[in-house]
Enzyme design. Structure first.
Site, mmCIF file in Angstrom:
data_model
loop_
_atom_site.group_PDB
_atom_site.id
_atom_site.type_symbol
_atom_site.label_atom_id
_atom_site.label_comp_id
_atom_site.label_asym_id
_atom_site.label_seq_id
_atom_site.Cartn_x
_atom_site.Cartn_y
_atom_site.Cartn_z
ATOM 1 N N ASP A 183 -42.323 24.094 -26.041
ATOM 2 C CA ASP A 183 -42.472 25.050 -24.990
ATOM 3 C C ASP A 183 -43.919 25.190 -24.375
ATOM 4 O OD1 ASP A 183 -39.768 25.525 -25.494
ATOM 5 O OD2 ASP A 183 -39.734 27.636 -25.721
ATOM 6 N N LYS A 226 -33.668 24.119 -23.283
ATOM 7 C CA LYS A 226 -32.861 25.474 -23.790
ATOM 8 C C LYS A 226 -32.980 26.563 -23.170
ATOM 9 C CE LYS A 226 -37.001 25.982 -26.819
ATOM 10 N NZ LYS A 226 -37.325 27.469 -26.481
ATOM 11 N N CYS A 243 -40.302 30.894 -30.591
ATOM 12 C CA CYS A 243 -39.490 29.726 -30.564
ATOM 13 C C CYS A 243 -39.892 28.582 -31.663
ATOM 14 C CB CYS A 243 -39.690 29.157 -28.925
ATOM 15 S SG CYS A 243 -38.873 29.904 -28.023
#
Length: 204
Positions: free
Chosen positions: A10, A108, A153
């Site tokens: 990310d 996601k 994450c």
């Protein structure tokens, strides 16, 4: 090196300074991540990819504020500012990230009703992203995780990687955390207990 992969979590505009869910110093890791990308044969990226009105957004729950916690059918859920909305500038990878070498991008959080921190599972811990199967089919058994954010994450991806049987390292100097009420230290401890190798080369 053929059996090792680098997973970049990310590294998107909304998680960098100026973004909707900025992680302090999030952009500082880009040069180091790029160096690791250059030195790794297999590179995989994850990309937070929310539809507008996602159930994890505080704005979807009248009277609730970002960073409050609610109960969802799959368990406890932290509510976030609207971020990484599909196709938005905020959802783009950081402009300095040398992402073109990536052989796979795992998106996601695209299901409206469920959030997804881990690169391997949705937050119900049963719906798989397919990453585990992909790595195993490629005969990759060792992974290194970098990116944002350490305590969400990155950490949940690392814990799930161990569950999948991968030898797992997190490069802490190539991560930055959000740290909600001590969440960084709590997740570092969970990773250690699960058998994740934590490395920090910032003093090198």
């Amino acid at each position: 090196m053929a059996d090792e992969a680098l997973i970049v979590i990310d590294l998107q505009n909304d998680f960098c300074p100026g973004g909707a869910l900025a992680v302090a110093g999030g952009d500082e890791i880009v040069p180091l991540v790029n160096d690791l990308i250059r030195r790794t044969d297999h590179v995989i990226l994850t990309q937070d990819w929310h539809p507008a009105g996602h159930s994890s957004f505080a704005s979807s729950h009248p009277g609730k504020l970002p960073f409050e916690t609610i109960e969802m059918p799959y368990g406890s859920q932290t509510l976030w500012p609207d971020h990484c909305i599909q196709g938005s500038l905020g959802s783009d990878f950081h402009s300095g990230l040398a992402w073109t070498k990536a052989e796979l991008v795992i998106r996601k959080g695209f299901r409206t009703a469920i959030d997804s921190y881990s690169a391997f599972f949705e937050n119900d811990h049963t719906t798989q992203t397919g990453l585990g199967g992909y790595l195993k089919e490629r005969d990759i058994d060792t992974i290194t995780l970098v990116g944002l954010a350490t305590d969400f994450c990155v950490a949940f991806s690392a814990l799930d990687a161990v569950k999948h049987g991968f030898k797992t390292t997190v490069r802490l100097d190539a991560c930055r955390g959000i740290d909600l009420a001590g969440s960084v230290e709590a997740m570092l401890q969970r990773m250690r207990e699960a058998g994740v190798t934590l490395e920090d080369h910032s003093a090198d």
